[in-house]
Design a protein around this motif. Structure first.
Motif, PDB file in Angstrom:
ATOM      1  N   GLN A  55       0.851  -1.180   0.000  1.00  0.00           N
ATOM      2  CA  GLN A  55       0.000   0.000   0.000  1.00  0.00           C
ATOM      3  C   GLN A  55       0.892   1.237   0.000  1.00  0.00           C
ATOM      4  OE1 GLN A  55      -2.518   1.355   3.445  1.00  0.00           O
ATOM      5  NE2 GLN A  55      -4.082   0.500   2.100  1.00  0.00           N
ATOM      6  N   GLU A  93      -6.172   5.635   7.651  1.00  0.00           N
ATOM      7  CA  GLU A  93      -5.650   4.271   7.533  1.00  0.00           C
ATOM      8  C   GLU A  93      -6.399   3.415   6.516  1.00  0.00           C
ATOM      9  OE1 GLU A  93      -5.063   2.150  11.175  1.00  0.00           O
ATOM     10  OE2 GLU A  93      -4.145   3.881  12.148  1.00  0.00           O
ATOM     11  N   LYS A  94      -7.678   3.700   6.288  1.00  0.00           N
ATOM     12  CA  LYS A  94      -8.486   2.854   5.412  1.00  0.00           C
ATOM     13  C   LYS A  94      -8.968   3.537   4.137  1.00  0.00           C
ATOM     14  CE  LYS A  94     -10.081  -0.074   9.120  1.00  0.00           C
ATOM     15  NZ  LYS A  94     -11.173  -0.811   9.691  1.00  0.00           N
ATOM     16  N   LYS A  95      -9.119   4.840   4.142  1.00  0.00           N
ATOM     17  CA  LYS A  95      -9.736   5.545   3.017  1.00  0.00           C
ATOM     18  C   LYS A  95      -8.821   6.651   2.484  1.00  0.00           C
ATOM     19  CE  LYS A  95     -13.914   3.622   3.384  1.00  0.00           C
ATOM     20  NZ  LYS A  95     -14.617   2.954   2.313  1.00  0.00           N
ATOM     21  N   ARG A 117      -9.405  10.299   0.190  1.00  0.00           N
ATOM     22  CA  ARG A 117     -10.316  11.257  -0.452  1.00  0.00           C
ATOM     23  C   ARG A 117      -9.558  11.934  -1.569  1.00  0.00           C
ATOM     24  NH1 ARG A 117     -11.472  15.056   3.586  1.00  0.00           N
ATOM     25  NH2 ARG A 117     -12.345  16.298   1.916  1.00  0.00           N
ATOM     26  N   GLU A 131     -14.354   9.269  -2.285  1.00  0.00           N
ATOM     27  CA  GLU A 131     -13.647   8.606  -1.193  1.00  0.00           C
ATOM     28  C   GLU A 131     -13.632   7.120  -1.509  1.00  0.00           C
ATOM     29  OE1 GLU A 131     -13.691   9.563   3.248  1.00  0.00           O
ATOM     30  OE2 GLU A 131     -15.149   7.939   3.052  1.00  0.00           O
ATOM     31  N   TRP A 132     -12.441   6.545  -1.566  1.00  0.00           N
ATOM     32  CA  TRP A 132     -12.278   5.131  -1.902  1.00  0.00           C
ATOM     33  C   TRP A 132     -11.409   4.441  -0.866  1.00  0.00           C
ATOM     34  CZ3 TRP A 132     -10.591   7.070  -7.308  1.00  0.00           C
ATOM     35  CH2 TRP A 132     -11.704   7.250  -8.118  1.00  0.00           C
ATOM     36  N   ASP A 133     -11.582   3.123  -0.776  1.00  0.00           N
ATOM     37  CA  ASP A 133     -10.660   2.326   0.024  1.00  0.00           C
ATOM     38  C   ASP A 133      -9.253   2.518  -0.532  1.00  0.00           C
ATOM     39  OD1 ASP A 133     -12.687   1.282   1.599  1.00  0.00           O
ATOM     40  OD2 ASP A 133     -12.909  -0.511   0.373  1.00  0.00           O
ATOM     41  N   ARG A 134      -8.253   2.487   0.334  1.00  0.00           N
ATOM     42  CA  ARG A 134      -6.870   2.672  -0.109  1.00  0.00           C
ATOM     43  C   ARG A 134      -6.383   1.408  -0.807  1.00  0.00           C
ATOM     44  NH1 ARG A 134      -3.200   5.186   4.307  1.00  0.00           N
ATOM     45  NH2 ARG A 134      -1.799   5.010   2.541  1.00  0.00           N
ATOM     46  N   PHE A 135      -6.301   1.475  -2.123  1.00  0.00           N
ATOM     47  CA  PHE A 135      -5.908   0.335  -2.944  1.00  0.00           C
ATOM     48  C   PHE A 135      -4.625   0.601  -3.720  1.00  0.00           C
ATOM     49  CE2 PHE A 135      -8.360   3.208  -5.488  1.00  0.00           C
ATOM     50  CZ  PHE A 135      -7.687   3.242  -6.698  1.00  0.00           C
TER      51      PHE A 135
END
Length: 73
Positions: A11, A38-40, A42, A53-57
């Motif tokens: 990540q 930690e999770k998203k 923007r 806003e997305w999940d951190r990929f």
């Protein structure tokens, strides 16, 4: 135990204010990072102003110097 080819993804540690370019897929294009936890993540489109806003990929592939941003194509 066998020895195999393994592809590793990490990540990417995004930071607010970064200008990023996603290649391919429905999320492709230029984005400004406007928030990260930690999770998203923007992001804001610099052309349309759309915020998402997305999940951190995100995974890192390369960093370019003196690159036009945003691309208008």
């Amino acid at each position: 135990m066998s020895r195999d080819k393994v592809t590793i993804f990490k990540q990417y540690p995004l930071k607010e204010g970064q200008k990023i370019r996603l290649i391919g897929g429905k999320r492709g294009g230029d984005w400004l990072v406007i928030g990260v936890d930690e999770k998203k993540a923007r992001l804001k489109c610099p052309i349309s102003g759309v915020e998402v806003e997305w999940d951190r990929f995100f995974s890192f592939t390369e960093e370019l110097e003196d690159e036009e941003w945003p691309l208008k194509e």
